[in-house]
Design an enzyme around this catalytic site. Structure first.
Site, PDB file in Angstrom:
ATOM      1  N   LYS A 114      48.430  34.472  23.993  1.00 41.95           N
ATOM      2  CA  LYS A 114      49.659  34.518  24.766  1.00 41.95           C
ATOM      3  C   LYS A 114      50.167  33.095  24.893  1.00 41.95           C
ATOM      4  CE  LYS A 114      46.873  35.000  28.940  1.00 41.95           C
ATOM      5  NZ  LYS A 114      45.693  35.855  28.955  1.00 41.95           N
TER       6      LYS A 114
ATOM      7  N   ASP B  84      48.799  29.360  28.573  1.00 39.89           N
ATOM      8  CA  ASP B  84      49.108  30.632  27.910  1.00 39.89           C
ATOM      9  C   ASP B  84      49.817  31.636  28.823  1.00 39.89           C
ATOM     10  OD1 ASP B  84      46.854  31.131  29.403  1.00 39.89           O
ATOM     11  OD2 ASP B  84      45.667  31.998  27.760  1.00 39.89           O
TER      12      ASP B  84
ATOM     13  N   SER C  76      41.197  28.874  31.953  1.00 39.68           N
ATOM     14  CA  SER C  76      42.550  29.389  32.135  1.00 39.68           C
ATOM     15  C   SER C  76      43.141  29.000  33.488  1.00 39.68           C
ATOM     16  CB  SER C  76      42.537  30.903  31.940  1.00 39.68           C
ATOM     17  OG  SER C  76      43.838  31.397  31.928  1.00 39.68           O
ATOM     18  N   HIS C  77      43.452  29.991  34.299  1.00 46.74           N
ATOM     19  CA  HIS C  77      44.127  29.777  35.579  1.00 46.74           C
ATOM     20  C   HIS C  77      43.150  29.547  36.720  1.00 46.74           C
ATOM     21  CE1 HIS C  77      43.070  33.820  34.641  1.00 46.74           C
ATOM     22  NE2 HIS C  77      42.889  34.020  35.927  1.00 46.74           N
TER      23      HIS C  77
ATOM     24  N   ASP D   7      50.143  28.166  33.274  1.00 48.31           N
ATOM     25  CA  ASP D   7      48.832  28.044  33.918  1.00 48.31           C
ATOM     26  C   ASP D   7      48.005  26.893  33.349  1.00 48.31           C
ATOM     27  OD1 ASP D   7      48.244  29.170  31.442  1.00 48.31           O
ATOM     28  OD2 ASP D   7      46.512  30.255  32.224  1.00 48.31           O
TER      29      ASP D   7
HETATM   30  C1  G1P Z   1      42.504  38.557  33.523  1.00 50.43           C
HETATM   31  C2  G1P Z   1      43.746  39.380  33.298  1.00 50.43           C
HETATM   32  C3  G1P Z   1      43.897  39.707  31.830  1.00 50.43           C
HETATM   33  C4  G1P Z   1      43.877  38.424  31.009  1.00 50.43           C
HETATM   34  C5  G1P Z   1      42.641  37.613  31.344  1.00 50.43           C
HETATM   35  C6  G1P Z   1      42.659  36.255  30.647  1.00 50.43           C
HETATM   36  O1  G1P Z   1      41.364  39.286  33.142  1.00 50.43           O
HETATM   37  O2  G1P Z   1      43.707  40.565  34.050  1.00 50.43           O
HETATM   38  O3  G1P Z   1      45.076  40.412  31.636  1.00 50.43           O
HETATM   39  O4  G1P Z   1      43.887  38.713  29.640  1.00 50.43           O
HETATM   40  O5  G1P Z   1      42.575  37.386  32.745  1.00 50.43           O
HETATM   41  O6  G1P Z   1      43.754  35.480  31.006  1.00 50.43           O
HETATM   42  P1  G1P Z   1      40.439  40.046  34.213  1.00 50.43           P
HETATM   43  O7  G1P Z   1      40.024  39.027  35.227  1.00 50.43           O
HETATM   44  O8  G1P Z   1      41.317  41.086  34.842  1.00 50.43           O
HETATM   45  O9  G1P Z   1      39.318  40.630  33.410  1.00 50.43           O
HETATM   46 ZN    ZN Z   2      45.367  30.882  30.633  1.00 49.78          ZN
END
Ligand code: G1P
Ligand code: ZN
Length: 542
Positions: A375, A280, A112-113, A276
């Site tokens: 998302k 998503d 992801s990010h 990102d």
């Molecule tokens: C984080 C975000 C959550 C999101 C997830 C995946 O998770 O808080 O809302 O769904 O990344 O993108 P966390 O690191 O808080 O468990």
């Molecule tokens: Zn992502």
């Protein structure tokens, strides 16, 4: 041709908030990825005769991982694997492909990010036939399989050329290479009023979309510039790079600071947005007006009727518990239910599948709808563009009208990243043990109305998920939530979510950190985060 390699369980292959995430180097260790992929196959009852979708966000190791997974799918008898050209698919595009092709599931390669590259992170996520992240029952089965795995199956074949769309075979498995953008762009054309958005751009409306050198570049270029006529160059950092150009592809004011500086300056375009690593998440910012993800979700819900794909009305809406209650106020006005779920997109799947919710979102810059089961960053951007095209107002005007009508939920998240895991765990555990005794306690200028350890009972399948965050409500219409991140790959990250409601009409234009000062002080009073974690200030303030 099939190679059966003996192996042993590897510790810690437990999917977190969003799949298995580890340092790239860990995934590159011999057998690490193979063990986990075999555990996915074993955990879902095998892939024989199944159709899978496969792709990733293009981060370092994506290319090799895709080839490994193709060989392992073929060695285990998959009927077909639909793979994005060059191994690329954004997360929402993968979700859409699984649904559109009636596939049995899919494997998405992304952290992801999180930063990528040899020193960055990598991740593997399994999505089920509804296109959404595997629910806990499935991720648990995968984890159990990883604790028992004794062998994995692969082929001794060379890499497949994934550079051109087309069909080929690997053993008996059909490999279909697809353009990663085409089906997704067609879906967007069905949901949104492209003519109205084209007319908006034709009238001189300006946009800057920061793809952050990640997967949405090609999608944004095709949809925003080519199909909707945004001026050439509107999409910035559009070429996906294996290390995201050394950046942190997380669309928030901290990591997308170049875009923020532009949007707050004299030469700001009308609209700014970013997405990102895997496409998503989204950030929405108008000229001089940053929109928090929680507010964005509320505005989208309040204006969805202006968008063709949602003109029929919303069945319900859902937000993660730590997200602000701005959405709840819109839902109340619309006379629909607003569900509060644990953090993580996987909890929305059942609500969307059952037709209980149409829109959903998280404070962490995730917004989406029942069009896919992830998302969707570009979708959120198109929602906003369609709404602005219909209302012909600036982002700042839309926000001001929204707050004037519903009041404003001032909101911020303070993250303490990569802190000592034991210290963070102890902080949460001690607070959890005190929750029962907190009601009535004064913390700074605020008094605790109620405190709970959030647990969720899924209204569709009845499953119960406990310990999803400590929630403290104050009598002064304020709230504090604390939880530990489930996506980190080093130490622990403590997330502190702060919220305070201002009904208006006065006091709607404060700086959020000022508006939240009492909640911030109450938090420190309650658990001395700074001393206990040895940090002078949060690492990220959103
Ligand atoms: C984080 C975000 C959550 C999101 C997830 C995946 O998770 O808080 O809302 O769904 O990344 O993108 P966390 O690191 O808080 O468990
Ligand atoms: Zn992502």
């Amino acid at each position: 041709m099939i190679e059966i390699n003996s192996t042993r369980p590897i510790d810690g292959q437990k999917p977190g908030t969003s799949g298995l995430r580890k340092k790239t180097r860990v995934f590159q260790e011999p057998g690490y990825l193979e063990n986990f992929v075999q555990s996915i196959w074993n955990g879902i009852g095998g892939v024989e005769d199944k159709v899978l979708v496969l792709g990733g966000d293009g981060r370092f190791f994506n290319t090799q991982a895709v080839q490994i997974i193709l060989r392992m799918a073929a060695a285990s008898g998959a009927a077909k694997v639909i793979v994005g050209q060059d191994g690329l698919l954004s997360t929402p595009a993968a979700s859409h492909l699984i649904r559109a092709r009636g596939a049995d599931g899919g494997v998405i390669l992304s952290a992801s990010h999180n930063p990528g590259g040899p020193e960055g992170d990598f991740g593997v996520k399994f999505n089920t036939a509804n296109g959404g992240p595997a629910p806990e029952s499935v991720t648990e089965a995968i984890y159990r399989a990883s604790c028992e795995v004794t062998e994995y199956r692969t082929l001794g074949t060379p890499d497949i050329d994934l550079s051109t769309p087309g069909r080929g075979r690997l053993l008996a498995t059909e490999i279909e290479i697809v353009d990663p953008v085409a089906d997704y762009a067609a879906l967007m054309e069905r949901l949104f009023d492209f003519d109205a958005i084209r007319a908006l751009f034709a009238s001189g409306f300006t946009l800057r979309f920061d793809a952050m050198h990640a997967i949405t570049g090609p999608y944004a270029h095709e949809i925003l510039e080519r199909r909707l006529g945004a001026p050439a160059g509107s999409v910035d950092n559009a070429t996906p790079l294996p290390d995201f150009g050394g950046g942190h592809p997380d669309p928030n004011p901290v990591w997308a600071h170049e875009l923020m500086t532009l949007m707050m300056g004299a030469d700001a375009p009308d609209f700014g947005a970013a997405s990102d690593g895997d496409g998503d998440r989204n950030m929405i910012v108008g000229r001089g007006a940053y929109v928090t993800p929680s507010d964005s979700l509320a505005v989208i819900a309040a204006n969805a009727h202006l968008v063709p794909g949602y003109a029929g009305g919303l069945k319900g809406v859902a937000r993660s518990m730590p997200s602000s209650a701005a959405l709840d106020r819109v839902a109340e006005a619309l006379g629909i239910t607003c569900y509060a779920t644990p953090t993580g997109w996987k909890f929305f799947g059942n609500l969307l599948d059952a037709g209980l919710a149409t829109l959903c979102g998280e404070e962490s810059a995730g917004t989406g709808s029942d069009h896919v089961r992830e998302k969707d960053g570009l979708w959120a951007v198109l929602m906003w563009l369609n709404i602005l095209a219909a209302r012909r107002q600036s982002v700042a005007e839309v926000m001001a009208e929204h707050w004037a009508r519903y009041g404003r939920n001032y909101y911020s998240r303070h993250d303490y990243e990569e802190v000592d895991a034991a210290a963070a765990g102890a902080l949460i555990e001690e607070l959890r043990a005190r929750l029962d005794r907190l009601a009535g306690v004064k913390l700074g200028g605020l008094s605790v109305r109620a405190a709970q350890d959030f647990s969720y009972s899924d209204p569709v399948d009845g499953s119960v998920t406990t310990k999803q965050g400590l929630e403290i409500h104050f009598a002064e219409d304020a709230r504090l939530v604390l939880r530990l991140s489930g996506t980190g790959t080093a130490g622990a990250t403590l997330r502190v979510y702060l919220e305070r409601f201002a009904p208006g009409p006065e006091g709607l234009d404060e700086d959020p950190q000022t508006a939240l000062a009492e909640v911030i002080a109450a938090t420190e009073d309650l658990c001395q985060i700074k001393t206990r974690l040895g940090r002078a200030a949060p690492d990220v303030v959103t």
